[in-house]
Design a protein around this motif. Sequence first.
Motif, PDB file in Angstrom:
ATOM      1  N   THR A 136       6.518   9.643  -0.549  1.00 13.54           N
ATOM      2  CA  THR A 136       5.586   8.565  -0.859  1.00 13.54           C
ATOM      3  C   THR A 136       6.278   7.259  -0.517  1.00 13.54           C
ATOM      4  O   THR A 136       7.352   6.967  -1.038  1.00 13.54           O
ATOM      5  N   LEU A 137       5.676   6.495   0.378  1.00 10.23           N
ATOM      6  CA  LEU A 137       6.299   5.263   0.878  1.00 10.23           C
ATOM      7  C   LEU A 137       5.447   4.036   0.587  1.00 10.23           C
ATOM      8  O   LEU A 137       4.219   4.127   0.496  1.00 10.23           O
ATOM      9  N   ARG A 138       6.139   2.922   0.507  1.00 10.74           N
ATOM     10  CA  ARG A 138       5.526   1.591   0.515  1.00 10.74           C
ATOM     11  C   ARG A 138       6.388   0.747   1.435  1.00 10.74           C
ATOM     12  O   ARG A 138       7.580   0.580   1.181  1.00 10.74           O
ATOM     13  N   GLU A 139       5.813   0.255   2.508  1.00 10.07           N
ATOM     14  CA  GLU A 139       6.573  -0.583   3.437  1.00 10.07           C
ATOM     15  C   GLU A 139       6.648  -1.999   2.887  1.00 10.07           C
ATOM     16  O   GLU A 139       5.631  -2.663   2.730  1.00 10.07           O
ATOM     17  N   LEU A 140       7.858  -2.417   2.589  1.00 11.06           N
ATOM     18  CA  LEU A 140       8.079  -3.769   2.065  1.00 11.06           C
ATOM     19  C   LEU A 140       8.116  -4.799   3.182  1.00 11.06           C
ATOM     20  O   LEU A 140       7.547  -5.878   3.065  1.00 11.06           O
ATOM     21  N   LEU A 141       8.810  -4.451   4.270  1.00 10.63           N
ATOM     22  CA  LEU A 141       8.924  -5.354   5.419  1.00 10.63           C
ATOM     23  C   LEU A 141       8.814  -4.551   6.704  1.00 10.63           C
ATOM     24  O   LEU A 141       9.487  -3.522   6.858  1.00 10.63           O
ATOM     25  N   THR A 172       0.830  -1.199   0.000  1.00  9.44           N
ATOM     26  CA  THR A 172       0.000   0.000   0.000  1.00  9.44           C
ATOM     27  C   THR A 172       0.865   1.249   0.000  1.00  9.44           C
ATOM     28  O   THR A 172       1.784   1.376   0.803  1.00  9.44           O
ATOM     29  N   GLU A 173       0.565   2.157  -0.901  1.00  5.52           N
ATOM     30  CA  GLU A 173       1.293   3.425  -0.993  1.00  5.52           C
ATOM     31  C   GLU A 173       0.643   4.444  -0.061  1.00  5.52           C
ATOM     32  O   GLU A 173      -0.579   4.520   0.020  1.00  5.52           O
ATOM     33  N   PHE A 174       1.474   5.199   0.659  1.00  9.59           N
ATOM     34  CA  PHE A 174       0.957   6.245   1.543  1.00  9.59           C
ATOM     35  C   PHE A 174       1.969   7.373   1.634  1.00  9.59           C
ATOM     36  O   PHE A 174       3.131   7.210   1.275  1.00  9.59           O
ATOM     37  N   THR A 175       1.523   8.511   2.106  1.00 10.61           N
ATOM     38  CA  THR A 175       2.416   9.648   2.307  1.00 10.61           C
ATOM     39  C   THR A 175       2.879   9.634   3.750  1.00 10.61           C
ATOM     40  O   THR A 175       2.063   9.665   4.683  1.00 10.61           O
ATOM     41  N   ALA A 176       4.192   9.588   3.931  1.00 11.38           N
ATOM     42  CA  ALA A 176       4.780   9.560   5.271  1.00 11.38           C
ATOM     43  C   ALA A 176       4.702  10.944   5.911  1.00 11.38           C
ATOM     44  O   ALA A 176       4.430  11.943   5.238  1.00 11.38           O
ATOM     45  N   GLY A 177       5.004  11.007   7.198  1.00 12.39           N
ATOM     46  CA  GLY A 177       4.989  12.273   7.930  1.00 12.39           C
ATOM     47  C   GLY A 177       5.939  13.303   7.361  1.00 12.39           C
ATOM     48  O   GLY A 177       5.728  14.502   7.486  1.00 12.39           O
ATOM     49  N   ASP A 178       7.002  12.827   6.681  1.00  8.42           N
ATOM     50  CA  ASP A 178       7.971  13.763   6.093  1.00  8.42           C
ATOM     51  C   ASP A 178       7.613  14.159   4.662  1.00  8.42           C
ATOM     52  O   ASP A 178       8.345  14.888   4.013  1.00  8.42           O
ATOM     53  N   GLY A 179       6.474  13.652   4.151  1.00 15.48           N
ATOM     54  CA  GLY A 179       6.002  14.041   2.825  1.00 15.48           C
ATOM     55  C   GLY A 179       6.436  13.143   1.689  1.00 15.48           C
ATOM     56  O   GLY A 179       6.013  13.340   0.550  1.00 15.48           O
ATOM     57  N   ALA A 202      11.479   0.159   3.670  1.00 19.44           N
ATOM     58  CA  ALA A 202      10.464   0.853   2.868  1.00 19.44           C
ATOM     59  C   ALA A 202      11.078   1.391   1.581  1.00 19.44           C
ATOM     60  O   ALA A 202      12.268   1.698   1.527  1.00 19.44           O
ATOM     61  N   HIS A 203      10.247   1.523   0.583  1.00 23.21           N
ATOM     62  CA  HIS A 203      10.604   2.092  -0.720  1.00 23.21           C
ATOM     63  C   HIS A 203      10.018   3.503  -0.738  1.00 23.21           C
ATOM     64  O   HIS A 203       8.837   3.689  -0.439  1.00 23.21           O
ATOM     65  N   ALA A 204      10.852   4.490  -1.067  1.00 20.78           N
ATOM     66  CA  ALA A 204      10.409   5.892  -1.028  1.00 20.78           C
ATOM     67  C   ALA A 204      10.591   6.554  -2.388  1.00 20.78           C
ATOM     68  O   ALA A 204      11.536   6.254  -3.115  1.00 20.78           O
ATOM     69  N   ILE A 205       9.684   7.468  -2.696  1.00 20.45           N
ATOM     70  CA  ILE A 205       9.772   8.280  -3.912  1.00 20.45           C
ATOM     71  C   ILE A 205       9.562   9.736  -3.525  1.00 20.45           C
ATOM     72  O   ILE A 205       8.630  10.070  -2.799  1.00 20.45           O
ATOM     73  N   LEU A 206      10.443  10.592  -4.036  1.00 22.97           N
ATOM     74  CA  LEU A 206      10.339  12.031  -3.834  1.00 22.97           C
ATOM     75  C   LEU A 206      10.296  12.683  -5.220  1.00 22.97           C
ATOM     76  O   LEU A 206      11.243  12.556  -5.986  1.00 22.97           O
TER      77      LEU A 206
END
Length: 124
Positions: A19-24, A10-17, A38-42
């Motif tokens: 976009t994250l997906r927690e893999l494990l 599930t993709e969500f926006t973390a507290g720091d802004g 987690a996998h992050a996109i900025l």
Amino acid sequence: MLISKLENCTEFTAGDGTTLRELLHPDKQAIALRYSLAHAILPIGQRSTPHALTTSEVYYILSGVGEMHIDDETAIVKAGDAIYIPPNARQFIHNAGNDPLIFICIVDPAWQKEDETVYPDGGV
């Protein structure tokens, strides 16, 4: 055998802004693991909100170019770089390139909301 597929997370926006997906994450899967992954996109031109964790963190840059800020230090980071972020360090990353900045976040012990302080006013 546990295989966590990015497209199934599930993709969500973390507290720091970011976009994250927690893999494990040991709280979300029946795994004996101390850390979370987690996998992050900025997006282009964006920066994460300054924040600090009470735990250690590592960013591993997969693609793009960023400007990493940890306390009073700043460095350009790119694909293949691993950045250690010590506990309680104020940090943020700015996408300084022409493509999305994509990176892996490892938090040890595993990320917990109560371990993070976000500084929405910039606080660095």
